[in-house]
Design a protein around this motif. Sequence first.
Motif, PDB file in Angstrom:
ATOM      1  N   ASP A  64      49.929 110.388  71.136  1.00 46.74           N
ATOM      2  CA  ASP A  64      50.423 111.711  70.723  1.00 46.74           C
ATOM      3  C   ASP A  64      51.744 111.600  69.959  1.00 46.74           C
ATOM      4  O   ASP A  64      52.008 112.378  69.038  1.00 46.74           O
ATOM      5  CB  ASP A  64      50.621 112.612  71.957  1.00 46.74           C
ATOM      6  N   GLU A  65      52.550 110.620  70.337  1.00 51.93           N
ATOM      7  CA  GLU A  65      53.855 110.447  69.705  1.00 51.93           C
ATOM      8  C   GLU A  65      53.752 109.824  68.314  1.00 51.93           C
ATOM      9  O   GLU A  65      54.409 110.261  67.367  1.00 51.93           O
ATOM     10  CB  GLU A  65      54.740 109.566  70.596  1.00 51.93           C
ATOM     11  N   PHE A  66      52.898 108.795  68.169  1.00 54.22           N
ATOM     12  CA  PHE A  66      52.909 107.998  66.941  1.00 54.22           C
ATOM     13  C   PHE A  66      51.766 108.297  65.963  1.00 54.22           C
ATOM     14  O   PHE A  66      51.925 108.064  64.769  1.00 54.22           O
ATOM     15  CB  PHE A  66      52.889 106.510  67.294  1.00 54.22           C
ATOM     16  N   GLN A  67      50.636 108.755  66.459  1.00 54.98           N
ATOM     17  CA  GLN A  67      49.498 108.945  65.543  1.00 54.98           C
ATOM     18  C   GLN A  67      49.770 109.958  64.439  1.00 54.98           C
ATOM     19  O   GLN A  67      49.374 109.727  63.279  1.00 54.98           O
ATOM     20  CB  GLN A  67      48.234 109.335  66.318  1.00 54.98           C
ATOM     21  N   PRO A  68      50.444 111.081  64.699  1.00 53.57           N
ATOM     22  CA  PRO A  68      50.729 112.020  63.593  1.00 53.57           C
ATOM     23  C   PRO A  68      51.529 111.397  62.460  1.00 53.57           C
ATOM     24  O   PRO A  68      51.361 111.754  61.298  1.00 53.57           O
ATOM     25  CB  PRO A  68      51.515 113.148  64.284  1.00 53.57           C
ATOM     26  N   GLN A  69      52.406 110.424  62.790  1.00 56.33           N
ATOM     27  CA  GLN A  69      53.232 109.788  61.758  1.00 56.33           C
ATOM     28  C   GLN A  69      52.556 108.577  61.131  1.00 56.33           C
ATOM     29  O   GLN A  69      52.666 108.355  59.922  1.00 56.33           O
ATOM     30  CB  GLN A  69      54.562 109.313  62.365  1.00 56.33           C
ATOM     31  N   LEU A  70      51.834 107.802  61.951  1.00 55.45           N
ATOM     32  CA  LEU A  70      51.377 106.482  61.501  1.00 55.45           C
ATOM     33  C   LEU A  70      49.874 106.331  61.411  1.00 55.45           C
ATOM     34  O   LEU A  70      49.378 105.250  61.077  1.00 55.45           O
ATOM     35  CB  LEU A  70      51.943 105.405  62.448  1.00 55.45           C
TER      36      LEU A  70
END
Length: 335
Positions: A64-70
């Motif tokens: 949830d933390e990293f998938q939107p960015q990466l």
Amino acid sequence: MELTKGLIQQIQAVVINAQSKAIRAVDTERVLMYWQIGKIIFEEEQQGKERADYGKYLIKSISDEFQPQLGTGFSVRQLEMNRQFYRAFPNTNALRSQFSWTHYRTLIRIENQDRRDFYMAEVEKNNWTARQLERQVNSQLFERLLLSNDVQSVLAVAREEKLPANAKEIIKDPMVLEFLGLRREAAYYEKDLETAIITHLQDFILELGNGFSFVARQKRIHIEGDEFFIDLVFYNRLLQCFVIIEIKTTKLTHQDIGQLQMYVNYFDRFEKQDFENPSIGILLCTDKNDAVVKISLPENNNTIIASKYQLYLPTEQQLIDEVKKEIEKLDNEEK
């Protein structure tokens, strides 16, 4: 002054060699990144081992933390594979520089250590591509050797496969493109003929009208740890359902039909809303001599009225005609 053929070939060789090295270097860094992430997840899990569900919570939170960015390199499934990767290879000295992430993705699914070691040794000795490794694992080469009286003959068959000569064969993996921050394009990993047909049909179906909206091209889905790419996905607002189109440049097989049905089932279970009708699948197999269309309808076709189906979907003959046009066009260009 015209450039000589020899000079052009020398420069092309330098470019191809540089591309190949760059792609392999990127994949090496990606493998190390996944290993390190897997190590972090595993060690954090061990600290919270008194909570049985902590692992799932941890991976979901990281995603949830990293998938939107990466991107999907941080999907829940990918993070689970990272953890599995570290557990299978807890020592970085055991990693091989010539192995791509796609190699490791196949290897970490092999639980038996002896079996995994065997396939790693064969990859090293024979420079197998990831696809060749997967083929040998699926054909149970290790088990066949154990049962065979003529081990060398079995190995000889496995080792006759040719090596990839073009760096583009490596960049077919869309995760490499994602790792580099590049836009994924179907042309990177589709055959020229298949790409031309997909492009042509995409335009043709949208020109038809009849309620079609474009959803995705080379739609990537995960099923039981494996990645699949659906050629074309449309939504038909008049039929209120997804329409999935798969194109093969070879003759129709039972496996092709089964794969299409798997895609239809996936959309019905994970994409379709309750108010929508069951998905429809269209399989088009073609070669230079023939073209065949198979349409997969829901098992209980009560929600889609036959007359609407015939009215809003392209007919089998329309699809065949459009494919033949594209094949003829490509043939003329070759001449």
